[in-house]
Design an enzyme around this catalytic site. Structure first.
Site, PDB file in Angstrom:
ATOM      1  N   HIS A  53       1.283   2.968  -7.235  1.00  0.00           N
ATOM      2  CA  HIS A  53       2.706   2.727  -7.021  1.00  0.00           C
ATOM      3  C   HIS A  53       2.896   1.251  -6.682  1.00  0.00           C
ATOM      4  O   HIS A  53       1.985   0.592  -6.176  1.00  0.00           O
ATOM      5  CB  HIS A  53       3.226   3.567  -5.856  1.00  0.00           C
ATOM      6  CG  HIS A  53       3.324   5.020  -6.158  1.00  0.00           C
ATOM      7  ND1 HIS A  53       4.150   5.866  -5.445  1.00  0.00           N
ATOM      8  CD2 HIS A  53       2.706   5.805  -7.075  1.00  0.00           C
ATOM      9  CE1 HIS A  53       4.042   7.101  -5.920  1.00  0.00           C
ATOM     10  NE2 HIS A  53       3.161   7.083  -6.901  1.00  0.00           N
ATOM     11  N   GLU A  55       4.373  -0.279  -4.295  1.00  0.00           N
ATOM     12  CA  GLU A  55       4.113  -0.643  -2.904  1.00  0.00           C
ATOM     13  C   GLU A  55       2.616  -0.788  -2.637  1.00  0.00           C
ATOM     14  O   GLU A  55       2.178  -1.734  -1.971  1.00  0.00           O
ATOM     15  CB  GLU A  55       4.676   0.418  -1.940  1.00  0.00           C
ATOM     16  CG  GLU A  55       6.156   0.621  -2.053  1.00  0.00           C
ATOM     17  CD  GLU A  55       6.567   1.760  -2.976  1.00  0.00           C
ATOM     18  OE1 GLU A  55       7.552   2.444  -2.667  1.00  0.00           O
ATOM     19  OE2 GLU A  55       5.893   1.966  -4.016  1.00  0.00           O
TER      20      GLU A  55
END
Length: 149
Positions: A53, A55
């Protein structure tokens, strides 16, 4: 700190992810001066790694750049509300501030579905700023999913 300016840069990363066939989410880690320490966009489709992801990619990038897993005095700016996995990584990395754009009503873990970040039992405290360029962040996602239909 100009969160809108940084969010616009994260939106550029989100569009890069979309161009590569991934869900358009972008993330940037900055210091208090606004200097970019790490960047990331969703890479799951490219890497076949469910943990890639935006992040997580940005946190890994920042940790490698500063040579420490402790991101104590840094801010993460991300176009979409983090999921449970990413919220856990934010807490584990000791990031001091999370800034995000659009809410994720299906998988958001910073208030929409659950609130992992602000749970009183969390080991670290993270300041949360939400709805920064919310409409623009949501539109990138809507456009991407509409193009898939």
């Amino acid at each position: 700190m100009d969160y809108q300016l940084i969010m616009r840069a994260a939106l550029t990363l989100a569009k890069v992810a979309a161009d590569k066939g991934d869900v358009p989410v972008g993330a940037i880690v900055v210091n208090d001066s606004g200097q970019i320490i790490g960047t990331g966009e969703n890479l799951r489709e490219q890497s076949n790694d469910p943990t890639d992801h935006a992040e997580i990619v940005a946190i890994r990038n920042a940790a490698q750049k500063i040579g420490s897993w402790r991101l104590d005095n840094l801010t993460l700016v991300v176009t979409l509300e983090p999921c449970v996995m990413c919220a856990g990584a934010i807490l584990q990395s000791r990031i001091k501030r999370l800034v995000y754009g659009a809410f994720d009503e299906k998988a958001g873990a910073v208030g929409s579905v659950v609130d992992v970040i602000r749970d009183p039992r969390a080991l670290s405290k993270v300041e949360v700023v939400s709805r920064v360029l919310e409409d623009e962040c949501a539109q990138v996602l809507k456009d991407f999913f509409n193009s898939k239909r």
